[in-house]
Structures are given as C-alpha cells and as structure tokens.
Design a protein around this motif. Structure first.
Motif, PDB file in Angstrom:
ATOM      1  N   PRO A   1      49.144  35.979  30.330  1.00  0.00           N
ATOM      2  CA  PRO A   1      48.762  36.966  31.357  1.00  0.00           C
ATOM      3  C   PRO A   1      47.242  37.188  31.422  1.00  0.00           C
ATOM      4  O   PRO A   1      46.695  37.397  32.505  1.00  0.00           O
ATOM      5  N   LEU A   2      46.579  37.113  30.278  1.00  0.00           N
ATOM      6  CA  LEU A   2      45.132  37.292  30.264  1.00  0.00           C
ATOM      7  C   LEU A   2      44.437  36.145  30.999  1.00  0.00           C
ATOM      8  O   LEU A   2      43.467  36.366  31.729  1.00  0.00           O
ATOM      9  N   GLN A   3      44.939  34.929  30.823  1.00  0.00           N
ATOM     10  CA  GLN A   3      44.365  33.795  31.550  1.00  0.00           C
ATOM     11  C   GLN A   3      44.595  33.930  33.052  1.00  0.00           C
ATOM     12  O   GLN A   3      43.729  33.571  33.855  1.00  0.00           O
ATOM     13  N   GLY A   4      45.755  34.452  33.433  1.00  0.00           N
ATOM     14  CA  GLY A   4      46.019  34.699  34.851  1.00  0.00           C
ATOM     15  C   GLY A   4      45.063  35.726  35.427  1.00  0.00           C
ATOM     16  O   GLY A   4      44.563  35.565  36.549  1.00  0.00           O
ATOM     17  N   LEU A   5      44.777  36.772  34.653  1.00  0.00           N
ATOM     18  CA  LEU A   5      43.835  37.798  35.097  1.00  0.00           C
ATOM     19  C   LEU A   5      42.422  37.227  35.223  1.00  0.00           C
ATOM     20  O   LEU A   5      41.723  37.508  36.199  1.00  0.00           O
ATOM     21  N   ILE A   6      42.025  36.419  34.274  1.00  0.00           N
ATOM     22  CA  ILE A   6      40.708  35.780  34.325  1.00  0.00           C
ATOM     23  C   ILE A   6      40.618  34.859  35.536  1.00  0.00           C
ATOM     24  O   ILE A   6      39.612  34.856  36.258  1.00  0.00           O
ATOM     25  N   GLY A   7      41.654  34.073  35.774  1.00  0.00           N
ATOM     26  CA  GLY A   7      41.675  33.195  36.943  1.00  0.00           C
ATOM     27  C   GLY A   7      41.561  33.982  38.230  1.00  0.00           C
ATOM     28  O   GLY A   7      40.830  33.600  39.146  1.00  0.00           O
ATOM     29  N   PHE A   8      42.266  35.118  38.310  1.00  0.00           N
ATOM     30  CA  PHE A   8      42.205  35.964  39.496  1.00  0.00           C
ATOM     31  C   PHE A   8      40.813  36.554  39.680  1.00  0.00           C
ATOM     32  O   PHE A   8      40.285  36.595  40.801  1.00  0.00           O
ATOM     33  N   LEU A   9      40.187  37.018  38.611  1.00  0.00           N
ATOM     34  CA  LEU A   9      38.845  37.590  38.702  1.00  0.00           C
ATOM     35  C   LEU A   9      37.825  36.566  39.185  1.00  0.00           C
ATOM     36  O   LEU A   9      36.961  36.876  40.011  1.00  0.00           O
ATOM     37  N   PHE A  10      37.936  35.340  38.692  1.00  0.00           N
ATOM     38  CA  PHE A  10      37.024  34.295  39.148  1.00  0.00           C
ATOM     39  C   PHE A  10      37.313  33.897  40.594  1.00  0.00           C
ATOM     40  O   PHE A  10      36.390  33.562  41.343  1.00  0.00           O
ATOM     41  N   PHE A  11      38.573  33.962  41.011  1.00  0.00           N
ATOM     42  CA  PHE A  11      38.912  33.715  42.412  1.00  0.00           C
ATOM     43  C   PHE A  11      38.273  34.765  43.319  1.00  0.00           C
ATOM     44  O   PHE A  11      37.706  34.443  44.360  1.00  0.00           O
ATOM     45  N   VAL A  12      38.364  36.033  42.919  1.00  0.00           N
ATOM     46  CA  VAL A  12      37.780  37.120  43.708  1.00  0.00           C
ATOM     47  C   VAL A  12      36.260  36.976  43.760  1.00  0.00           C
ATOM     48  O   VAL A  12      35.641  37.133  44.825  1.00  0.00           O
ATOM     49  N   LEU A  13      35.636  36.638  42.627  1.00  0.00           N
ATOM     50  CA  LEU A  13      34.184  36.463  42.588  1.00  0.00           C
ATOM     51  C   LEU A  13      33.745  35.309  43.483  1.00  0.00           C
ATOM     52  O   LEU A  13      32.788  35.433  44.254  1.00  0.00           O
ATOM     53  N   ASN A  14      34.450  34.194  43.419  1.00  0.00           N
ATOM     54  CA  ASN A  14      34.124  33.046  44.256  1.00  0.00           C
ATOM     55  C   ASN A  14      34.339  33.373  45.741  1.00  0.00           C
ATOM     56  O   ASN A  14      33.540  32.982  46.588  1.00  0.00           O
ATOM     57  N   SER A  15      35.398  34.108  46.055  1.00  0.00           N
ATOM     58  CA  SER A  15      35.660  34.497  47.443  1.00  0.00           C
ATOM     59  C   SER A  15      34.581  35.438  47.963  1.00  0.00           C
ATOM     60  O   SER A  15      34.153  35.328  49.121  1.00  0.00           O
ATOM     61  N   ALA A  16      34.125  36.373  47.126  1.00  0.00           N
ATOM     62  CA  ALA A  16      33.060  37.289  47.533  1.00  0.00           C
ATOM     63  C   ALA A  16      31.763  36.525  47.800  1.00  0.00           C
ATOM     64  O   ALA A  16      31.054  36.811  48.779  1.00  0.00           O
ATOM     65  N   LEU A  17      31.456  35.547  46.960  1.00  0.00           N
ATOM     66  CA  LEU A  17      30.268  34.725  47.191  1.00  0.00           C
ATOM     67  C   LEU A  17      30.399  33.915  48.474  1.00  0.00           C
ATOM     68  O   LEU A  17      29.432  33.748  49.221  1.00  0.00           O
ATOM     69  N   GLN A  18      31.596  33.420  48.756  1.00  0.00           N
ATOM     70  CA  GLN A  18      31.824  32.655  49.981  1.00  0.00           C
ATOM     71  C   GLN A  18      31.675  33.542  51.213  1.00  0.00           C
ATOM     72  O   GLN A  18      31.074  33.130  52.214  1.00  0.00           O
ATOM     73  N   LEU A  19      32.193  34.765  51.157  1.00  0.00           N
ATOM     74  CA  LEU A  19      32.031  35.697  52.279  1.00  0.00           C
ATOM     75  C   LEU A  19      30.563  36.060  52.479  1.00  0.00           C
ATOM     76  O   LEU A  19      30.091  36.174  53.618  1.00  0.00           O
ATOM     77  N   LEU A  20      29.828  36.226  51.383  1.00  0.00           N
ATOM     78  CA  LEU A  20      28.398  36.502  51.477  1.00  0.00           C
ATOM     79  C   LEU A  20      27.667  35.324  52.111  1.00  0.00           C
ATOM     80  O   LEU A  20      26.751  35.509  52.916  1.00  0.00           O
TER      81      LEU A  20
END
Length: 107
Positions: A3-22
């Motif tokens: 579950p911790l790896q899933g959370l880390i993967g999700f956080l990096f997905f959100v960070l990458n998506s925010a950079l893409q939107l920027l």
C-alpha cells in the motif's frame, strides 16, 4: 505492491500531472500574449481578460526569477522556453529516479 508503494506511485502521478498542467498553462499564456500583442484578441472581452489574468497569475511567480536574469531578445521574452525546458528536465530526469528510490525504500 505494498500500500505504501501505491501511495508513492499516486503522489508521483499527481506531481507529474501538476507539472504537465503547468506546462500547458505556460504555453497557453505565451500564445495568448502573442495574440494580445498582435491585437487578434483584446482585453475588452471579459472572458479573454479573465483567462489572461488567471494564466498570468499562475505562471508569473514561476517565471519572475528567470526574467531577472534573462533579458528579452529583440523584444521577445524567452523565459517561457527556459521554464518549459526546466519542467521537462524535472519530469524526465529527476522524477523517475526519485520515484524508483522512494519505491525501493518503501519495500
């Protein structure tokens, strides 16, 4: 996958998506500034004014430090290009190894 790896993967997905939107916001802001400069669109249209000021408020804090050091070349502001290159570099060269390291530490 833990579950911790899933959370880390999700956080990096959100960070990458925010950079893409920027990235998209910077590109749209640059295009709108050209359209405004050539009087294709104008600020008298309330919708155009709201979009332009919103994008400017979103992107200006990121580009302001670079504008202090990089002068306009022939009246053309190249700071959006520099910021886009830096964001792409973060997305391609910093985030993937950081994500793999965090996944490895998580178990």
């Amino acid at each position: 996958m833990t579950p911790l790896q899933g959370l880390i993967g999700f956080l990096f997905f959100v960070l990458n998506s925010a950079l893409q939107l920027l990235l998209f916001a910077i590109i749209i802001n640059a295009i709108m500034s050209w359209l405004l400069a050539f009087d294709v669109i104008n600020y008298r249209n309330r919708f155009v004014y709201q979009i332009a000021t919103g994008l400017d408020r979103l992107t200006s804090p990121l580009m302001a430090p670079f504008r202090r050091f990089i002068p306009p070349l022939g009246g053309i502001d190249i700071t959006p290009i520099i910021v886009i290159i830096i964001i792409q570099g973060i997305q391609n060269f910093i985030l993937p190894p950081l994500r793999m390291t965090a996944m490895g530490l998580a178990g």
